[in-house]
Design an enzyme around this catalytic site. Structure first.
Site, short mmCIF file in Angstrom:
data_model
loop_
_atom_site.label_atom_id
_atom_site.label_comp_id
_atom_site.label_asym_id
_atom_site.label_seq_id
_atom_site.Cartn_x
_atom_site.Cartn_y
_atom_site.Cartn_z
CD GLU A 1 -0.39 2.98 3.54
OE1 GLU A 1 -0.20 2.11 4.40
OE2 GLU A 1 0.50 3.77 3.16
CE LYS B 1 -2.43 -0.98 3.71
NZ LYS B 1 -2.15 -2.40 3.97
CB THR B 2 3.56 2.39 2.27
OG1 THR B 2 2.78 2.27 3.46
CG2 THR B 2 4.47 3.60 2.39
#
Length: 470
Positions: A165, A121-122
Site C-alpha cells: 500500500e 488502497k487497503t
C-alpha cells in the site's frame, strides 16, 4: 532465499510500532531475522503479534526504551519532534529513518506492486496479496489493515513479488520504484499536506515517474482525477498505461456488476474476451478495486483467469464493511470510510446488499479537524443516504484543534440535506442511543477511521442485554 536485511535496519526501533503501517514493516523485518524493538502508546493485539515474532515492544514512550545499540529509529509523519525517544535518538546520534524509506528498503530486489489512491488502497492491496498467495506465488505484502484470513497486515513471503500500500498522504509513496503502480483515484484530500489539486497531480506524477522503465501504470478510466492524471503521463516513454473501469474506452472494461447479497458477480472484457468472477464484498467500489488488482497481476504476467478465480478467495479486511455481529435482530457492520467519497460508496454498497425495507443507521465519527474543515459539508450530504445517523465529536489523531471546526459542521450539512441526524458528544452514550433508534431487521454501520470501531461490540452487548427500545 530471503532478501538480506539492510544494515541500517538490523536493529531498528519503531516509535509507534503498533500503527498499521509501522507494524507491517516491523513484522517483515522480524521475519527476516532483524532484532526489532519499538514502543506504542498502549498495548494491543498487534503488539502481542510482534512479540510472538521476537520483537521487543514497550508500552508508553520514554528515553530508556531506546537501546543505545539500535541501528536506527523508524518514525512516521505522525511522530512529533518532541517525542522523548526521538529526542534521545538525536542525543545518541542514532540515524532516523522515515517509515516509507524503511518500506522501500525491504521492497528492494523484488518485483513490486504499489497501490495508491485516496480510497481503496487497503482493499486492493489485500485482494492482490490474497490472490497471489492463493496461486502459490508466496508474495510479501504490507497493507494498512488486517486481512480476515491470515489476520495480519504484513508478511514476508518466499516469492519474488512484493505488494505494498503506497501512501500519498505525506508524499511518501514517491520513495518506491515499483514494476507496477495502481492509481485508483486522485482527489483533494490530506489537506494538511496538499493545498490544491495541482499539488496532488504533481505528487502523483512524481510517483508514476518512479515506475521502473518498461513498467506499468494501472489507472481508473472513470474517476475524473485519474483521467486527468492519465492525460498528463500517457506519452511518457518506457511506461505502459493500462486503464480499467466502466468507460467504453477502458483497456480492461467492466461490462457488468451484479449484486449477490454481500457479494458481487463481475464481468469484464479483457483482450477481446469476457471473463466473469466473484467478488466477496458488496458494491461497485469494491468491484472496481478487484478489477484494478486483476489488471495489475496481468501486468506481471499472471494469467487473467487464474487471478480472477483467486480474487474470489478474498473475504475482506478488518474495518472494511466487516460484520461485527448480530443481536436482537440487528446487524452491526464496521466501516473505515472517513472521506465523503468512501462514505457514499459504502452506504450505496449496503443499500444494494440488503433487502428492500431494511433501515440503515450510521454512527459516524469524523476523522481530523483539517478534513472536517474542508469536507464537512460533503460528509453531511453523504449521511443523507442513511435512514438515520449519529455524529460523534471529531477524532483528532495527530492534529491539534482548529478554532470553530467541530462535528456541528457535519450535523448542520446533514440537516440541510434533509437527513435525520443526531449529535452525541459522549461516546459511552452511543450504545443506548442506538438501542433507542433501532428495531429488529435494521442494520447499523459504525463509520470512521478513529476509535468508533470500538462501538460495534458495545452496541451488540447493549442490544443483547436490553434489546432495542422499539
Amino acid at each position: 532465499m530471503a532478501p538480506a536485511v539492510p544494515g541500517t535496519l538490523e536493529r531498528p526501533h519503531f516509535i509507534g510500532i503498533g500503527g498499521a503501517g509501522m507494524s507491517g514493516i516491523a513484522k517483515i523485518l522480524a521475519q527476516r531475522g532483524a532484532k526489532v524493538a519499538g514502543s506504542d502508546a498502549k498495548d494491543s493485539p498487534t503488539a502481542e503479534a510482534l512479540r510472538a515474532l521476537g520483537a521487543t515492544v514497550h508500552i508508553g514512550h520514554a528515553p530508556a526504551h531506546l537501546a543505545e545499540d539500535a541501528s536506527c529509529v523508524v518514525v512516521s509523519s505522525a511522530i512529533r519532534a518532541d517525542n522523548p525517544e526521538l529526542v534521545r535518538a538525536g542525543e545518541l546520534a542514532i540515524p532516523v529513518v522515515h517509515r516509507s524509506d524503511a518500506l522501500a528498503s525491504v521492497m528492494t530486489g523484488l518485483r513490486s506492486i504499489a497501490v495508491a489512491g485516496t480510497h481503496g488502497k487497503t482493499t486492493t492491496t489485500s485482494m492482490l496479496a490474497v490472490a497471489l498467495s492463493g496461486l502459490d506465488l508466496d508474495p510479501s505484502y504490507a497493507i494498512g489493515g488486517d486481512l480476515e484470513g491470515p489476520g495480519t497486515n504484513a508478511g514476508h513471503g518466499g516469492g519474488d513479488i512484493f505488494v505494498a500500500e503506497a501512501d500519498e498522504s505525506d508524499r511518501s509513496f514517491q520513495k518506491y520504484d515499483p514494476e507496477v503502480a495502481i492509481v485508483l483515484n486522485v482527489e483533494l484530500d490530506h489537506h494538511a499536506n496538499y493545498a490544491s489539486m495541482d499539488e496532488i497531480y504533481e505528487s502523483f506524477e512524481t510517483f508514476i515517474g518512479k515506475i521502473v522503465p518498461g513498467g506499468t501504470l494501472v489507472i481508473s478510466a472513470d474517476q475524473p482525477g485519474a483521467v486527468e492524471l492519465t492525460s498528463r503521463v500517457r506519452d511518457r516513454s518506457e511506461l505502459n498505461v493500462v486503464t480499467y473501469g466502466e468507460s467504453e474506452n477502458a483497456d480492461v472494461r467492466i461490462h457488468k456488476i451484479t449484486p449477490r447479497g454481500l457479494t458481487s458477480e463481475v464481468t469484464i472484457l479483457l483482450a477481446g474476451r469476457f471473463l466473469t468472477f466473484t467478488v466477496s464484498v458488496p458494491g461497485r467500489h469494491y468491484a472496481n478495486n478487484a478489477v484494478a488488482a486483476l489488471a495489475a497481476g496481468v501486468a506481471l504476467g499472471i494469467p487473467a483467469h487464474n487471478l480472477a478465480s483467486a480474487i474470489g478467495g478474498y473475504t475482506g479486511v478488518k474495518r472494511r464493511l466487516q460484520l461485527k455481529g448480530e443481536a436482537a435482530g440487528v446487524q452491526v457492520i464496521d466501516s473505515y470510510a472517513h472521506h465523503p467519497t468512501e462514505m457514499t460508496a459504502d452506504l450505496e454498497a449496503m443499500r444494494s446488499a440488503v433487502a428492500a425495507g431494511t433501515r440503515l443507521l450510521v454512527v459516524f465519527q469524523p476523522h481530523l479537524f483539517s478534513r472536517t474543515q474542508e469536507l464537512g459539508t460533503e460528509m453531511g450530504q453523504a449521511l443523507a443516504l442513511a435512514d438515520a445517523s449519529i455524529v460523534l465529536d471529531i477524532y483528532p489523531a495527530r492534529e491539534d484543534p482548529i478554532p470553530g471546526v467541530t462535528s456541528e459542521l457535519i450535523v448542520n450539512a446533514a440537516l440541510a440535506a434533509s437527513a435525520a441526524v443526531t449529535a452525541v458528544h459522549d461516546k459511552a452514550a452511543v450504545p443506548a442511543a442506538v438501542a433507542g433508534m433501532v428495531k429488529p431487521g435494521d442494520l447499523v454501520l459504525t463509520m470512521g477511521a478513529g476509535d468508533v470501531t470500538d462501538l460495534g461490540p458495545a452496541i451488540l452487548a447493549h442490544l443483547t442485554h436490553s434489546g432495542p427500545a422499539n
